[in-house]
Design an enzyme around this catalytic site. Structure first.
Site, short mmCIF file in Angstrom:
data_model
loop_
_atom_site.label_atom_id
_atom_site.label_comp_id
_atom_site.label_asym_id
_atom_site.label_seq_id
_atom_site.Cartn_x
_atom_site.Cartn_y
_atom_site.Cartn_z
N ASN A 7 0.88 -1.16 0.00
CA ASN A 7 0.00 0.00 0.00
C ASN A 7 0.92 1.21 0.00
OD1 ASN A 7 -1.87 1.96 0.41
ND2 ASN A 7 -2.82 1.02 2.22
N ARG A 98 -2.62 -2.25 -3.39
CA ARG A 98 -3.91 -1.61 -3.10
C ARG A 98 -3.91 -0.27 -3.84
NH1 ARG A 98 -5.60 2.35 1.40
NH2 ARG A 98 -7.82 2.40 0.97
N HIS A 187 -13.56 1.30 -0.09
CA HIS A 187 -13.53 0.11 0.80
C HIS A 187 -14.04 -1.13 0.08
CE1 HIS A 187 -14.11 2.91 4.56
NE2 HIS A 187 -12.81 2.69 4.36
N ARG A 248 -14.27 12.73 9.42
CA ARG A 248 -15.00 13.20 8.23
C ARG A 248 -16.48 13.40 8.57
NH1 ARG A 248 -12.74 8.48 4.89
NH2 ARG A 248 -10.59 9.09 4.52
N GLU A 392 -8.10 -7.03 4.26
CA GLU A 392 -7.92 -6.52 2.89
C GLU A 392 -6.63 -7.05 2.27
OE1 GLU A 392 -9.10 -2.68 4.66
OE2 GLU A 392 -9.65 -2.16 2.61
#
Ligand code: AMP
Length: 410
Positions: A7, A98, A187, A248, A392
């Site tokens: 990543n 990713r 996601h 957020r 993931e």
């Protein structure tokens, strides 16, 4: 097969090396595919029948772009050296990346070539912080491990099956045509992975499975799963939309943005973006973004923390209700990621508001869910409530291995 899962961010590289093995000896037993809605591109369900995903080693390389580590190539060289020492002579077979944004083009994992890297760079306006860093990482691996196959797994890809009524915004058409303003969703790797796990656990064929998945980490999103695929999702053009998150805002009236900009003529769009992404959500309401801290404060009677919790749970409960309708009746509500997997109190706060759907939790199971997939609903609950551990990196490793084996087969 040893897969390096990476990543690549702008100033850090997170990595894991995973061992992936096919179950059974026939290549055909470890991959399957299903056609994506409205697309000719096959959507690989790479995890079907795969075994392993065992972590061999993992780590983080930080401070890329500082005087210590000049750039991604140097960071990858350091990583390669580390791995040589740690893997005791074994070599990496492939790298799985990713990638945050695959735009409208990518609906499945892809094998990387120079054209794919350029396409990821061209999508930079949609993910200015992430996609350029991913491209740097892809090129750095090309240099550090010449000839090693690389695969990109996109956060947005799973949501390419959404119908247009779900992904279009009701704004002038040229905002979409000229600027790509639409819901993309994020996601996806996690939503896809936990959906597969829930189907296996419940013994329901994936194409008959309707559910609502709540991925609740620092970033949080809900996805409506219809026939095993993404039908709608709460994040939008960017990950800012939808649920109340750590920092957020999630959904809000767009006029709030324009009115605040009018009242503060010195405020730039970037500053507005920063506030809505980094200083809003739980942080904006109560001054803490970490769910554990918010819960501790709420437990000791802090009203602002309590309000922040209630807002986050209420927003999610509304999404669950809406998505239950969207999928024509969900068979399961799935909680995953940091908060979803580890906070019985938050799950209870959400489910307590879902009595109208016939959802009831088993308090003891909810307090101590066991295993990677756990049922936490009461026997009489109209909809199963599951806690599923997301992974993931495993999903990326398996998707990468599946493409490699597919290549050998062809
Ligand atoms: P993630 O982004 O998936 O790593 O999730 C991070 C979020 O999970 C943070 O808000 C953490 O406070 C929250 N979290 C992790 N463990 C717990 C826990 N035991 N109880 C409540 N929240 C938790």
């Amino acid at each position: 097969m040893l897969v390096l899962v990476v990543n690549c961010g702008s100033s850090s590289i997170k990595y894991q090396v995973r061992e992936v093995t096919p179950e059974g000896s026939e290549p055909s037993t470890y991959t399957s595919s299903m056609p994506a809605i409205n697309e000719n591109v096959p959507l690989a369900t790479a995890t079907a029948g795969m075994a392993g995903g065992e972590v061999v080693t993992k780590g983080l390389i930080e401070n890329i772009g500082t005087s210590e580590i000049e750039d991604h190539t140097q960071a990858l060289e350091i990583l390669a050296q580390r791995l040589d020492e740690e893997l005791g002579g074994r070599t990496i077979d492939a790298a799985g990346h990713r990638v945050v944004h695959g735009g409208e083009r990518f609906s499945a994992p892809v094998l990387v070539n120079n054209e794919i890297i350029r396409a990821i760079e061209r999508l930079a306006p949609l993910a200015p912080l992430h996609n350029p860093a991913h491209a740097l990482g892809l090129r750095a691996i090309q240099r550090t491990y010449p000839g090693m196959p690389q695969v990109c797994v996109f956060d947005t890809a799973f949501h390419r099956t959404m119908p247009e009524k779900a992904w279009r915004y009701a704004v002038p058409e040229d905002w979409y045509e000229m600027h790509g303003m639409r819901r993309y969703g994020f996601h996806g790797t996690s939503h896809d992975y936990v959906t597969g796990k829930a189907c296996e656990f419940l013994g329901i064929p994936r194409e008959q499975f309707n559910a609502v998945v709540a991925h609740l980490g620092n970033g949080a999103s809900a996805t409506a799963i219809r026939g095993g695929r993404s039908f709608d999702t709460s994040m939008g053009y960017t990950p800012l939309a939808g649920l109340v998150m750590g920092t957020r805002s999630g959904d809000l009236d767009p006029s709030v943005v324009t009115a605040m900009l009018e009242r503060n003529p010195e405020m730039s769009a970037q500053e507005m973006n920063r506030i809505l992404n980094n200083e809003s959500g739980l942080q904006g309401v109560c001054g803490d973004s970490d769910m554990r801290a918010v819960q501790q404060r709420a437990d000791s009677g802090d009203q602002r923390a309590q309000l922040a919790l209630e807002m986050a749970a209420y927003r999610l409960a509304k999404y669950v209700g809406g998505y239950h309708v969207a999928v024509g009746g969900a068979q399961a509500l799935i909680f995953t990621a940091g908060i979803g997997e580890n906070s019985p109190a938050f799950r209870a706060l959400v489910c307590d508001q879902l009595g109208a759907l016939g959802i009831t939790l088993n308090p003891a199971l909810n307090e101590h869910p066991e295993g990677d997939v756990a049922r936490v609903s009461a026997p009489g609950s109209a909809i199963e409530v599951l806690v599923v551990a997301t992974d993931e990196e495993r999903a990326i490793a398996e998707a990468t291995a599946a493409l490699m084996w597919e290549r050998v087969k062809n």
